[in-house]
Write a protein that holds these residues in place. Structure first.
Motif, PDB file in Angstrom:
ATOM      1  N   GLY A   1      -4.731  16.997 -59.134  1.00  0.00           N
ATOM      2  CA  GLY A   1      -4.303  16.897 -60.528  1.00  0.00           C
ATOM      3  C   GLY A   1      -5.040  15.773 -61.217  1.00  0.00           C
ATOM      4  O   GLY A   1      -4.632  14.616 -61.139  1.00  0.00           O
ATOM      5  N   PRO A   2      -6.155  16.065 -61.884  1.00  0.00           N
ATOM      6  CA  PRO A   2      -6.857  15.026 -62.636  1.00  0.00           C
ATOM      7  C   PRO A   2      -5.911  14.337 -63.601  1.00  0.00           C
ATOM      8  O   PRO A   2      -4.955  14.951 -64.086  1.00  0.00           O
ATOM      9  CB  PRO A   2      -7.948  15.811 -63.379  1.00  0.00           C
ATOM     10  N   PRO A   3      -6.120  13.064 -63.906  1.00  0.00           N
ATOM     11  CA  PRO A   3      -5.235  12.324 -64.810  1.00  0.00           C
ATOM     12  C   PRO A   3      -4.956  13.102 -66.091  1.00  0.00           C
ATOM     13  O   PRO A   3      -5.855  13.706 -66.676  1.00  0.00           O
ATOM     14  CB  PRO A   3      -6.020  11.041 -65.094  1.00  0.00           C
ATOM     15  N   CYS A   4      -3.692  13.083 -66.512  1.00  0.00           N
ATOM     16  CA  CYS A   4      -3.282  13.938 -67.628  1.00  0.00           C
ATOM     17  C   CYS A   4      -2.911  13.169 -68.884  1.00  0.00           C
ATOM     18  O   CYS A   4      -2.447  13.765 -69.846  1.00  0.00           O
ATOM     19  CB  CYS A   4      -2.087  14.791 -67.197  1.00  0.00           C
TER      20      CYS A   4
ATOM     21  N   PHE B   1     -11.820  16.139 -64.830  1.00  0.00           N
ATOM     22  CA  PHE B   1     -11.744  17.429 -64.157  1.00  0.00           C
ATOM     23  C   PHE B   1     -13.144  17.939 -63.804  1.00  0.00           C
ATOM     24  O   PHE B   1     -13.311  18.729 -62.870  1.00  0.00           O
ATOM     25  CB  PHE B   1     -10.972  18.456 -64.994  1.00  0.00           C
ATOM     26  N   TYR B   2     -14.175  17.465 -64.528  1.00  0.00           N
ATOM     27  CA  TYR B   2     -15.537  17.864 -64.165  1.00  0.00           C
ATOM     28  C   TYR B   2     -15.929  17.290 -62.809  1.00  0.00           C
ATOM     29  O   TYR B   2     -16.676  17.906 -62.049  1.00  0.00           O
ATOM     30  CB  TYR B   2     -16.528  17.410 -65.237  1.00  0.00           C
ATOM     31  N   GLU B   3     -15.411  16.101 -62.502  1.00  0.00           N
ATOM     32  CA  GLU B   3     -15.648  15.529 -61.179  1.00  0.00           C
ATOM     33  C   GLU B   3     -14.907  16.337 -60.120  1.00  0.00           C
ATOM     34  O   GLU B   3     -15.411  16.546 -59.010  1.00  0.00           O
ATOM     35  CB  GLU B   3     -15.197  14.063 -61.144  1.00  0.00           C
ATOM     36  N   PHE B   4     -13.721  16.793 -60.480  1.00  0.00           N
ATOM     37  CA  PHE B   4     -12.959  17.661 -59.588  1.00  0.00           C
ATOM     38  C   PHE B   4     -13.779  18.923 -59.292  1.00  0.00           C
ATOM     39  O   PHE B   4     -13.915  19.350 -58.138  1.00  0.00           O
ATOM     40  CB  PHE B   4     -11.629  18.029 -60.257  1.00  0.00           C
ATOM     41  N   VAL B   5     -14.344  19.510 -60.335  1.00  0.00           N
ATOM     42  CA  VAL B   5     -15.151  20.720 -60.186  1.00  0.00           C
ATOM     43  C   VAL B   5     -16.393  20.450 -59.346  1.00  0.00           C
ATOM     44  O   VAL B   5     -16.798  21.270 -58.511  1.00  0.00           O
ATOM     45  CB  VAL B   5     -15.536  21.284 -61.576  1.00  0.00           C
ATOM     46  N   ARG B   6     -16.998  19.282 -59.555  1.00  0.00           N
ATOM     47  CA  ARG B   6     -18.186  18.924 -58.756  1.00  0.00           C
ATOM     48  C   ARG B   6     -17.862  18.908 -57.271  1.00  0.00           C
ATOM     49  O   ARG B   6     -18.607  19.473 -56.453  1.00  0.00           O
ATOM     50  CB  ARG B   6     -18.723  17.548 -59.187  1.00  0.00           C
TER      51      ARG B   6
ATOM     52  N   MET C   1      -5.549  23.541 -59.265  1.00  0.00           N
ATOM     53  CA  MET C   1      -5.596  22.342 -60.096  1.00  0.00           C
ATOM     54  C   MET C   1      -4.358  22.288 -60.974  1.00  0.00           C
ATOM     55  O   MET C   1      -3.996  23.270 -61.629  1.00  0.00           O
ATOM     56  CB  MET C   1      -6.852  22.318 -60.966  1.00  0.00           C
ATOM     57  N   GLU C   2      -3.720  21.141 -60.992  1.00  0.00           N
ATOM     58  CA  GLU C   2      -2.452  20.954 -61.716  1.00  0.00           C
ATOM     59  C   GLU C   2      -2.635  20.015 -62.887  1.00  0.00           C
ATOM     60  O   GLU C   2      -3.416  19.062 -62.817  1.00  0.00           O
ATOM     61  CB  GLU C   2      -1.421  20.400 -60.731  1.00  0.00           C
ATOM     62  N   ASN C   3      -1.907  20.288 -63.966  1.00  0.00           N
ATOM     63  CA  ASN C   3      -1.925  19.386 -65.109  1.00  0.00           C
ATOM     64  C   ASN C   3      -0.705  19.657 -65.979  1.00  0.00           C
ATOM     65  O   ASN C   3       0.116  20.524 -65.662  1.00  0.00           O
ATOM     66  CB  ASN C   3      -3.213  19.554 -65.924  1.00  0.00           C
TER      67      ASN C   3
ATOM     68  N   ALA D   1       1.130  23.092 -65.723  1.00  0.00           N
ATOM     69  CA  ALA D   1       0.070  24.095 -65.851  1.00  0.00           C
ATOM     70  C   ALA D   1      -0.689  24.127 -64.530  1.00  0.00           C
ATOM     71  O   ALA D   1      -1.178  23.088 -64.065  1.00  0.00           O
ATOM     72  CB  ALA D   1      -0.869  23.732 -66.997  1.00  0.00           C
ATOM     73  N   ILE D   2      -0.764  25.302 -63.923  1.00  0.00           N
ATOM     74  CA  ILE D   2      -1.408  25.449 -62.626  1.00  0.00           C
ATOM     75  C   ILE D   2      -2.598  26.400 -62.750  1.00  0.00           C
ATOM     76  O   ILE D   2      -2.444  27.576 -63.096  1.00  0.00           O
ATOM     77  CB  ILE D   2      -0.428  25.998 -61.565  1.00  0.00           C
ATOM     78  N   PHE D   3      -3.793  25.881 -62.482  1.00  0.00           N
ATOM     79  CA  PHE D   3      -5.006  26.690 -62.457  1.00  0.00           C
ATOM     80  C   PHE D   3      -5.270  27.089 -61.005  1.00  0.00           C
ATOM     81  O   PHE D   3      -5.236  26.238 -60.103  1.00  0.00           O
ATOM     82  CB  PHE D   3      -6.205  25.896 -62.968  1.00  0.00           C
TER      83      PHE D   3
END
Length: 397
Positions: free
Chosen positions: A134-137, A156-161, A173-175, A222-224
């Motif tokens: 869960g990237p910082p929200c 979240f781009y770092e998460f994707v990387r 991914m959660e937010n 929100a759950i991706f």
């Protein structure tokens, strides 16, 4: 005065001086959810009944990014997954994670400096089935200022990387739900396109209400979910209707009213006698302050907890007692087991708890994934056994 309870439910005529309780507002994100469902034509998003989930065909592993104290880690562990690695920049949250998950490889560092390939090489190049996080929200939440230029929004781009480097079967991914509407959906679309660009097309998103899965708290998330095999993106079906949601008392009624237990984080902000008398006048849904109405707000009795969070020591007021709820009460409302101990001061413990994903919600998401992880595992096994097998619809790289 510390041991005297100033009951919110006074006897005799004292009740006349207390203002009328406010009506609970339990549907803060209902509009976002309605719009999402109304315009949703995603054929890959499915909801499954997790009351009869098959056993896992393998010991599925996961990596937890932006793990915080470990709410998602705890939930996936409860669902039978093995936590292989975790990453968190906060030293105090990292200390909590290390304490509660000693079997997990843990790094306390900035994700921008995280080299996943080198790290996985060091731990033996295990296969990663799921990446969660869960990237910082703060920049996305409708509760505060929604600054689209907030640098935390780009994490979240770092998460994707990292996902692109690890190549898990599934990613979760959660937010906060507010991420879906910021800049009229531009951020949501950017997330979808980012995952598509690394080979995770057909990403799905759903708003899951934690209370619908047995969490005694209103906490929509929100759950991706995405995968790289063209498989469905499974979500757990709701287990409870709103009228069946667990009330706050079901989680905290057995904890001591005014006796602190530091060993399990059952501590709260100290109040003077005068302050307790002021708290006694706050009705359910009301706040001790006119300006900061979201702080020192009394919980509703007989209802699920309002979304818990740390507010400079000013958490919500107990539904019956004239004090704020304790860190352990917050943890109970988040569904952390009492054996889960939070490191640091009381305030730091509350901060960690308030930022966490409820373990029970994460557990249910894990259960929903198992049938589809099983499908991938069995197809992978068949391909290994029969190298000329051409019938599978899965693509492995």
């Amino acid at each position: 005065m510390q041991g005297i309870q100033l009951s919110f439910f006074p006897h005799g005529e004292e009740h006349k001086s207390i203002s009328k309780p406010k009506k609970p507002k339990l549907g803060r994100y209902e509009r976002i959810q309605r719009e999402l469902e109304k315009n949703d034509s995603d054929p890959y998003k499915i909801f499954i009944d997790i009351s009869s989930v098959p056993l896992a065909s393998s010991q599925y592993t996961f990596v937890d990014l932006f793990c915080g104290a470990g709410g998602i880690t705890q939930g996936f562990l409860q669902a039978g997954f093995t936590p292989l690695a975790s990453l968190e920049i906060s030293p105090i949250a990292s200390a909590t994670h290390k304490r509660n998950f000693p079997q997990c490889h843990h790094l306390c560092e900035d994700i921008e400096r995280f080299n996943s390939k080198d790290f996985l090489q060091k731990i033996g190049l295990p296969e990663i089935n799921v990446v969660v996080g869960g990237p910082p929200c703060q920049g996305f939440s409708v509760a505060g200022k929604r600054d689209p230029k907030d640098p935390r929004n780009k994490l979240f781009y770092e998460f994707v990387r990292v996902v692109s480097e690890i190549r898990p079967w599934y990613v979760v991914m959660e937010n906060v739900p507010g991420i879906l509407t910021i800049q009229n959906g531009v951020v949501k679309q950017a997330i979808i396109e980012a995952f598509e660009s690394i080979g995770y097309p057909h990403i799905s998103v759903a708003i899951l209400e934690s209370a619908a899965y047995g969490v005694p708290q209103i906490r929509p998330r929100a759950i991706f979910i995405a995968n790289r095999f063209g498989m469905p993106n499974p979500y757990p079906k709701s287990q409870l209707n709103p009228e069946e949601y667990k009330p706050i008392e079901s989680a905290i009624s057995d904890l001591p009213a005014y006796t602190r237990i530091p060993e399990i984080n059952h501590e709260w902000t100290k109040h003077s006698p005068e302050y307790m008398e002021r708290i006694a006048q706050v009705p359910p849904g009301g706040s001790l302050y006119e300006k900061y109405v979201d702080a020192f707000k009394r919980q509703y009795p007989g209802k699920p907890s309002m979304t818990v969070k740390e507010n400079h020591g000013g958490t919500h007021i107990h539904p019956y007692l004239n004090r704020v709820i304790s860190a352990r009460e917050m943890a109970r409302l988040q569904t952390f087991p009492d054996s889960f101990i939070f490191e640091g001061s009381m305030k730091k413990a509350m901060w960690q708890i308030g930022n966490a994903v409820p373990p029970r919600l994460a557990e249910c998401i894990g259960y929903a994934l198992i049938p589809y992880l099983n499908d991938i595992f069995m197809n992978q096994k068949q391909l290994a056994t029969f190298p000329d097998f051409q019938q599978t619809q899965l693509t492995f790289d």
